[in-house]
Write an enzyme that holds these catalytic residues in place. Structure first.
Site, PDB file in Angstrom:
ATOM      1  N   VAL A  11       0.836  -1.207   0.000  1.00 32.37           N
ATOM      2  CA  VAL A  11       0.000   0.000   0.000  1.00 32.37           C
ATOM      3  C   VAL A  11       0.872   1.259   0.000  1.00 32.37           C
ATOM      4  CG1 VAL A  11      -1.713   1.313   1.319  1.00 32.37           C
ATOM      5  CG2 VAL A  11      -1.882  -1.177   1.193  1.00 32.37           C
ATOM      6  N   ASP A  49      13.645   1.689  11.631  1.00 31.99           N
ATOM      7  CA  ASP A  49      12.854   0.640  12.269  1.00 31.99           C
ATOM      8  C   ASP A  49      11.955   1.317  13.304  1.00 31.99           C
ATOM      9  OD1 ASP A  49      11.813  -1.400  13.830  1.00 31.99           O
ATOM     10  OD2 ASP A  49      13.596  -2.654  13.579  1.00 31.99           O
ATOM     11  N   CYS A  71       0.927   3.403   7.273  1.00 31.06           N
ATOM     12  CA  CYS A  71       0.645   2.121   6.587  1.00 31.06           C
ATOM     13  C   CYS A  71       1.484   0.992   7.159  1.00 31.06           C
ATOM     14  CB  CYS A  71       0.976   2.211   5.098  1.00 31.06           C
ATOM     15  SG  CYS A  71       0.057   3.435   4.190  1.00 31.06           S
ATOM     16  N   ALA A  72       2.591   1.321   7.850  1.00 31.74           N
ATOM     17  CA  ALA A  72       3.471   0.246   8.336  1.00 31.74           C
ATOM     18  C   ALA A  72       2.689  -0.663   9.262  1.00 31.74           C
ATOM     19  CB  ALA A  72       4.675   0.835   9.073  1.00 31.74           C
ATOM     20  N   TYR A 143      -3.344 -10.610  14.984  1.00 31.99           N
ATOM     21  CA  TYR A 143      -3.237  -9.451  14.084  1.00 31.99           C
ATOM     22  C   TYR A 143      -4.419  -8.507  14.317  1.00 31.99           C
ATOM     23  CZ  TYR A 143      -3.829  -6.893   9.674  1.00 31.99           C
ATOM     24  OH  TYR A 143      -4.037  -5.914   8.726  1.00 31.99           O
TER      25      TYR A 143
HETATM   26  N1  LIG Z   1      -2.670  -5.965   2.175  1.00 32.82           N
HETATM   27  C1  LIG Z   1      -3.870  -6.208   2.648  1.00 32.82           C
HETATM   28  O1  LIG Z   1      -4.644  -7.010   2.090  1.00 32.82           O
HETATM   29  C2  LIG Z   1      -4.347  -5.469   3.878  1.00 32.82           C
HETATM   30  C3  LIG Z   1      -5.687  -5.603   4.255  1.00 32.82           C
HETATM   31  C4  LIG Z   1      -6.148  -4.888   5.374  1.00 32.82           C
HETATM   32  C5  LIG Z   1      -5.285  -4.048   6.070  1.00 32.82           C
HETATM   33  N2  LIG Z   1      -3.984  -3.954   5.688  1.00 32.82           N
HETATM   34  C6  LIG Z   1      -3.095  -3.049   6.435  1.00 32.82           C
HETATM   35  O2  LIG Z   1      -2.579  -2.115   5.519  1.00 32.82           O
HETATM   36  C7  LIG Z   1      -1.267  -1.725   5.894  1.00 32.82           C
HETATM   37  C8  LIG Z   1      -0.344  -1.892   4.701  1.00 32.82           C
HETATM   38  O3  LIG Z   1      -0.384  -3.251   4.299  1.00 32.82           O
HETATM   39  P1  LIG Z   1       0.568  -3.792   3.159  1.00 32.82           P
HETATM   40  O4  LIG Z   1      -0.174  -4.842   2.434  1.00 32.82           O
HETATM   41  O5  LIG Z   1       1.164  -2.652   2.414  1.00 32.82           O
HETATM   42  O6  LIG Z   1       1.679  -4.498   4.034  1.00 32.82           O
HETATM   43  P2  LIG Z   1       3.169  -4.895   3.594  1.00 32.82           P
HETATM   44  O7  LIG Z   1       3.288  -4.960   2.118  1.00 32.82           O
HETATM   45  O8  LIG Z   1       3.537  -6.067   4.417  1.00 32.82           O
HETATM   46  O9  LIG Z   1       3.997  -3.640   4.073  1.00 32.82           O
HETATM   47  C9  LIG Z   1       4.275  -3.420   5.421  1.00 32.82           C
HETATM   48  C10 LIG Z   1       5.178  -2.215   5.520  1.00 32.82           C
HETATM   49  O10 LIG Z   1       5.517  -2.013   6.901  1.00 32.82           O
HETATM   50  C11 LIG Z   1       6.933  -1.816   6.976  1.00 32.82           C
HETATM   51  N3  LIG Z   1       7.462  -2.267   8.252  1.00 32.82           N
HETATM   52  C12 LIG Z   1       7.366  -3.517   8.782  1.00 32.82           C
HETATM   53  N4  LIG Z   1       8.014  -3.568   9.953  1.00 32.82           N
HETATM   54  C13 LIG Z   1       8.542  -2.328  10.160  1.00 32.82           C
HETATM   55  C14 LIG Z   1       9.314  -1.747  11.182  1.00 32.82           C
HETATM   56  N5  LIG Z   1       9.693  -2.451  12.263  1.00 32.82           N
HETATM   57  N6  LIG Z   1       9.697  -0.454  11.058  1.00 32.82           N
HETATM   58  C15 LIG Z   1       9.345   0.262   9.972  1.00 32.82           C
HETATM   59  N7  LIG Z   1       8.586  -0.223   8.987  1.00 32.82           N
HETATM   60  C16 LIG Z   1       8.191  -1.507   9.070  1.00 32.82           C
HETATM   61  C17 LIG Z   1       7.480  -2.671   5.829  1.00 32.82           C
HETATM   62  O11 LIG Z   1       8.732  -2.205   5.406  1.00 32.82           O
HETATM   63  P3  LIG Z   1      10.134  -2.867   5.810  1.00 32.82           P
HETATM   64  O12 LIG Z   1       9.918  -4.348   5.966  1.00 32.82           O
HETATM   65  O13 LIG Z   1      11.014  -2.467   4.689  1.00 32.82           O
HETATM   66  O14 LIG Z   1      10.467  -2.209   7.075  1.00 32.82           O
HETATM   67  C18 LIG Z   1       6.476  -2.369   4.744  1.00 32.82           C
HETATM   68  O15 LIG Z   1       6.798  -1.169   4.109  1.00 32.82           O
HETATM   69  C19 LIG Z   1      -0.879  -2.606   7.074  1.00 32.82           C
HETATM   70  O16 LIG Z   1      -1.012  -1.852   8.248  1.00 32.82           O
HETATM   71  C20 LIG Z   1      -1.895  -3.731   7.044  1.00 32.82           C
HETATM   72  O17 LIG Z   1      -2.162  -4.208   8.338  1.00 32.82           O
HETATM   73  C21 LIG Z   1      -3.491  -4.630   4.608  1.00 32.82           C
END
Ligand SMILES: NC(=O)c1ccc[n+]([C@@H]2O[C@H](COP(=O)([O-])OP(=O)(O)OC[C@H]3O[C@@H](n4cnc5c(N)ncnc54)[C@H](OP(=O)(O)O)[C@@H]3O)[C@@H](O)[C@H]2O)c1
Length: 320
Positions: A11, A49, A71-72, A143
């Site tokens: 996202v 981080d 979004c993280a 989660y």
């Molecule tokens: N995808 C879906 O279907 C979905 C559905 C409902 C809700 N959501 C929510 O939408 C949001 C975005 O989802 P997404 O699909 O884009 O997830 P994603 O692709 O897994 O991305 C997660 C992001 O969080 C960052 N992150 C993880 N650990 C971190 C840390 N310790 N410090 C800083 N950054 C960190 C990751 O970057 P690095 O690993 O590089 O740090 C990455 O940029 C999330 O909050 C998720 O819960 C997603």
């Protein structure tokens, strides 16, 4: 200025690309440097981080008078490797969100948009009684519990800065990982799937529709203090979803009937009950609030989104 956390994720990177195209000032944060932040965009990104960052470091990165799109998150873990998943979800989704809010308030950030999840409402909702913003919270896993806790913390800040909470369902888009990638691979491989008899309805969200909803939340004064459920216009059955993906992949899906009861038995035998439930249960979202209050409509139909998604898994079509 807009600070986007999770800027390397599914996202966050799509939002950063959109903001870049719209020439809006933004800065991305995540641990790994994303592709969009190479070369001339290098200065628009900081590697950090969120779990170990100090409040002072976060405060320095927060945009005074600007917006944070948080979004993280620790999400869609296909193969859990943590010995204590509950703590891992809590550390990023709850504690880091709290720390970021403290820094945001101290810096005078105007708006904080939190990307939550429909899973805080639960795992099942029929078309007759869909989830809506006032429905009781019923998180069923670590989660979802972490997202519900984080939402409460965000709401505690509502009198101090403008907070907005978005609850999307499962999102899909080009090169989506997780279950969408598995389904697309199955369609591309022409695997026969025993899913033709499933008569459920589920709401999903195309990535570009999510970006559009986030932009609506960035810009609308009336979004302040609100929680919104968001999804594509159409709720789809599992066979419809697979046929939509197959259209993009470039050939028809091979579906055959199998009684759902038998699927559940197979799921139990293979320890994949959750996967089978997600394929067979309904989860429908009522999005009237975001449509009415923010005058938002998803720019893409689910069929358009699925076609684009399916194409990205076809090496020949993706290269076109
Ligand atoms: N995808 C879906 O279907 C979905 C559905 C409902 C809700 N959501 C929510 O939408 C949001 C975005 O989802 P997404 O699909 O884009 O997830 P994603 O692709 O897994 O991305 C997660 C992001 O969080 C960052 N992150 C993880 N650990 C971190 C840390 N310790 N410090 C800083 N950054 C960190 C990751 O970057 P690095 O690993 O590089 O740090 C990455 O940029 C999330 O909050 C998720 O819960 C997603």
């Amino acid at each position: 200025m807009i600070l986007v956390t999770g800027a390397s994720g599914f996202v966050g990177s799509a939002l950063c690309r959109h903001l870049s195209q719209q020439k809006r000032p933004y800065h991305g944060l995540s641990r790994t440097r994303p592709l969009w932040a190479q070369g001339e965009n290098a200065a628009l990104f900081s590697s950090l981080d969120l779990c170990s960052a100090s409040c002072a470091t976060l405060k320095a990165l927060c945009p005074a008078g600007g917006t944070i799109v948080h979004c993280a998150g620790r999400a869609h873990i296909m193969q859990e490797t943590e010995s204590d998943p509950e703590s891992a979800f809590h550390a990023l989704n709850v504690e880091a969100t709290q720390k970021l809010l403290e820094a945001a308030e101290a810096k005078g950030v105007q708006r904080f948009i939190f990307v939550s999840s429909i899973k805080v409402n639960g795992e099942r909702a029929s078309q007759e009684i869909p989830f809506h913003e006032e429905a009781l919270l019923h998180p069923e896993d670590a989660y979802a519990r972490s997202k519900a806790q984080a939402e409460q913390i965000v709401k505690n800040y509502t009198s101090r800065l403008e907070t907005v909470i978005l609850r999307p369902p499962l999102m899909y888009g080009p090169r989506a990982q997780g279950n969408f990638a598995l389904l697309a691979r199955a369609v591309r491989g022409r695997w026969p799937l025993p899913l033709a008899s499933i008569k459920n309805k589920r709401s999903f969200l195309f990535l570009e529709n999510m970006v559009s909803a986030l932009v609506a939340c960035l810009d609308a004064p009336q979004a302040a203090g609100e929680t919104f459920l968001v999804s594509d216009t159409e709720a789809l059955s599992t066979p419809e979803l697979i046929r939509g993906l197959a259209q993009g992949v470039g050939h028809s899906a091979t579906l055959f009937p199998c009684p759902p009861k038998l699927l559940h038995h197979l799921g139990t035998l293979l320890h994949k009950q959750d996967h089978i439930r997600r394929l067979t249960d309904s989860l429908v979202i009522d999005t009237r609030k975001i449509r009415n209050l923010l005058h938002w409509t998803p720019p893409y139909t689910a069929w358009e989104g699925l076609k684009k998604t399916g194409k990205s898994y076809d090496p020949e079509q993706a290269a076109l």
